[in-house]
Motif scaffolding. Sequence first.
Motif, PDB file in Angstrom:
ATOM      1  N   ARG A   2       0.714  -1.350  -0.031  1.00  0.00           N
ATOM      2  CA  ARG A   2       0.161  -0.209   0.060  1.00  0.00           C
ATOM      3  C   ARG A   2       0.786   1.178  -0.151  1.00  0.00           C
ATOM      4  NH1 ARG A   2      -3.976  -1.256   4.760  1.00  0.00           N
ATOM      5  NH2 ARG A   2      -2.508  -0.416   5.957  1.00  0.00           N
ATOM      6  N   VAL A   3       0.327   2.414  -0.344  1.00  0.00           N
ATOM      7  CA  VAL A   3       1.059   3.687  -0.719  1.00  0.00           C
ATOM      8  C   VAL A   3       0.287   4.461   0.505  1.00  0.00           C
ATOM      9  CG1 VAL A   3       1.465   5.554  -1.971  1.00  0.00           C
ATOM     10  CG2 VAL A   3       1.493   3.219  -2.897  1.00  0.00           C
ATOM     11  N   ASP A   4       1.127   5.271   1.094  1.00  0.00           N
ATOM     12  CA  ASP A   4       0.632   6.202   2.076  1.00  0.00           C
ATOM     13  C   ASP A   4      -0.264   7.338   1.275  1.00  0.00           C
ATOM     14  OD1 ASP A   4       0.162   8.058   3.995  1.00  0.00           O
ATOM     15  OD2 ASP A   4       2.017   8.553   4.499  1.00  0.00           O
ATOM     16  N   THR A   5      -1.761   7.370   1.625  1.00  0.00           N
ATOM     17  CA  THR A   5      -2.707   8.259   1.009  1.00  0.00           C
ATOM     18  C   THR A   5      -2.686   9.630   1.531  1.00  0.00           C
ATOM     19  OG1 THR A   5      -4.348   7.332   2.272  1.00  0.00           O
ATOM     20  CG2 THR A   5      -3.816   6.238   0.080  1.00  0.00           C
ATOM     21  N   ASP A   6      -1.813   9.921   2.574  1.00  0.00           N
ATOM     22  CA  ASP A   6      -2.064  11.277   3.414  1.00  0.00           C
ATOM     23  C   ASP A   6      -3.277  11.288   4.190  1.00  0.00           C
ATOM     24  OD1 ASP A   6       0.527  12.166   2.659  1.00  0.00           O
ATOM     25  OD2 ASP A   6      -0.383  13.175   0.606  1.00  0.00           O
ATOM     26  N   LYS A   7      -4.072  10.062   4.226  1.00  0.00           N
ATOM     27  CA  LYS A   7      -5.157  10.093   5.185  1.00  0.00           C
ATOM     28  C   LYS A   7      -4.727   9.879   6.516  1.00  0.00           C
ATOM     29  CE  LYS A   7      -8.324   9.365   1.321  1.00  0.00           C
ATOM     30  NZ  LYS A   7      -9.424   8.497   0.812  1.00  0.00           N
ATOM     31  N   TYR A   8      -4.910  10.135   7.612  1.00  0.00           N
ATOM     32  CA  TYR A   8      -4.726  10.242   8.755  1.00  0.00           C
ATOM     33  C   TYR A   8      -5.640   9.705   9.744  1.00  0.00           C
ATOM     34  CZ  TYR A   8      -0.478  12.258   7.569  1.00  0.00           C
ATOM     35  OH  TYR A   8       0.908  12.749   7.137  1.00  0.00           O
ATOM     36  N   GLU A  13      -8.244   7.865  17.675  1.00  0.00           N
ATOM     37  CA  GLU A  13      -6.988   7.961  17.427  1.00  0.00           C
ATOM     38  C   GLU A  13      -6.353   8.992  16.343  1.00  0.00           C
ATOM     39  OE1 GLU A  13      -6.462   4.147  15.465  1.00  0.00           O
ATOM     40  OE2 GLU A  13      -7.153   2.956  17.167  1.00  0.00           O
ATOM     41  N   ALA A  14      -7.361  10.008  16.453  1.00  0.00           N
ATOM     42  CA  ALA A  14      -6.850  11.150  15.303  1.00  0.00           C
ATOM     43  C   ALA A  14      -5.432  11.869  15.811  1.00  0.00           C
ATOM     44  CB  ALA A  14      -7.855  12.352  15.452  1.00  0.00           C
ATOM     45  N   ILE A  15      -4.685  12.505  14.775  1.00  0.00           N
ATOM     46  CA  ILE A  15      -3.650  13.031  15.134  1.00  0.00           C
ATOM     47  C   ILE A  15      -3.885  14.507  14.943  1.00  0.00           C
ATOM     48  CG2 ILE A  15      -1.269  13.366  14.040  1.00  0.00           C
ATOM     49  CD1 ILE A  15      -1.209  10.603  12.963  1.00  0.00           C
ATOM     50  N   LYS A  18      -2.342  20.133  13.627  1.00  0.00           N
ATOM     51  CA  LYS A  18      -0.946  20.987  13.730  1.00  0.00           C
ATOM     52  C   LYS A  18       0.440  20.104  13.442  1.00  0.00           C
ATOM     53  CE  LYS A  18      -2.332  25.020  16.212  1.00  0.00           C
ATOM     54  NZ  LYS A  18      -2.206  25.987  17.233  1.00  0.00           N
ATOM     55  N   ARG A  19       0.336  18.943  14.050  1.00  0.00           N
ATOM     56  CA  ARG A  19       1.220  18.183  13.870  1.00  0.00           C
ATOM     57  C   ARG A  19       1.418  17.688  12.613  1.00  0.00           C
ATOM     58  NH1 ARG A  19       2.465  12.184  15.756  1.00  0.00           N
ATOM     59  NH2 ARG A  19       4.949  12.330  16.022  1.00  0.00           N
ATOM     60  N   VAL A  20       0.259  17.264  11.944  1.00  0.00           N
ATOM     61  CA  VAL A  20       0.294  16.836  10.697  1.00  0.00           C
ATOM     62  C   VAL A  20       0.961  17.801   9.750  1.00  0.00           C
ATOM     63  CG1 VAL A  20      -1.043  16.059   8.621  1.00  0.00           C
ATOM     64  CG2 VAL A  20      -1.465  15.092  10.795  1.00  0.00           C
ATOM     65  N   LYS A  21       0.667  19.100   9.921  1.00  0.00           N
ATOM     66  CA  LYS A  21       1.019  20.193   8.832  1.00  0.00           C
ATOM     67  C   LYS A  21       2.560  20.417   9.005  1.00  0.00           C
ATOM     68  CE  LYS A  21       0.235  25.002   8.337  1.00  0.00           C
ATOM     69  NZ  LYS A  21      -0.710  26.186   8.663  1.00  0.00           N
ATOM     70  N   HIS A  22       2.941  20.417  10.453  1.00  0.00           N
ATOM     71  CA  HIS A  22       4.517  20.527  10.558  1.00  0.00           C
ATOM     72  C   HIS A  22       5.192  19.516  10.056  1.00  0.00           C
ATOM     73  CE1 HIS A  22       3.168  23.252  14.131  1.00  0.00           C
ATOM     74  NE2 HIS A  22       3.605  24.197  13.147  1.00  0.00           N
ATOM     75  N   LEU A  23       4.761  18.152  10.086  1.00  0.00           N
ATOM     76  CA  LEU A  23       5.293  16.894   9.636  1.00  0.00           C
ATOM     77  C   LEU A  23       5.588  17.167   7.912  1.00  0.00           C
ATOM     78  CD1 LEU A  23       4.151  14.044  11.840  1.00  0.00           C
ATOM     79  CD2 LEU A  23       6.417  14.909  11.742  1.00  0.00           C
TER      80      LEU A  23
END
Length: 104
Positions: A2-8, A13-15, A18-23
């Motif tokens: 599988r490929v990372d689809t940028d869905k978190y 279990e949400a991330i 802001k952390r997602v944006k910074h990463l």
Amino acid sequence: MRVDTDKYPEGAEAIDPKRVKHLKLLSKLAMLTCISMYVSYIPQIMSNFNGEPVSVIQPLVATINACLWTSYGWLKTYKDWPIIISNVPGVIFGLVTVITVYIH
């Protein structure tokens, strides 16, 4: 694979967004600096073609390193595109630098 689809994960279990944006920003900056590092081999390649060969050790080790990181990013369960994209130039420019040391 599988490929990372940028869905978190969402819900419990949400991330933190802001952390997602910074990463994502960090991965783009790291990718740009890594590509810049490998593109900096162009002057060494030019020196090799001008009959002033550079040491083969550093570009050879950089090529091996880039191959390992590219393989790692490709073989992960979710392909890690920032790692792959930023290290492919290292494979190319490092290898060209090593080859041109001996072709001058």
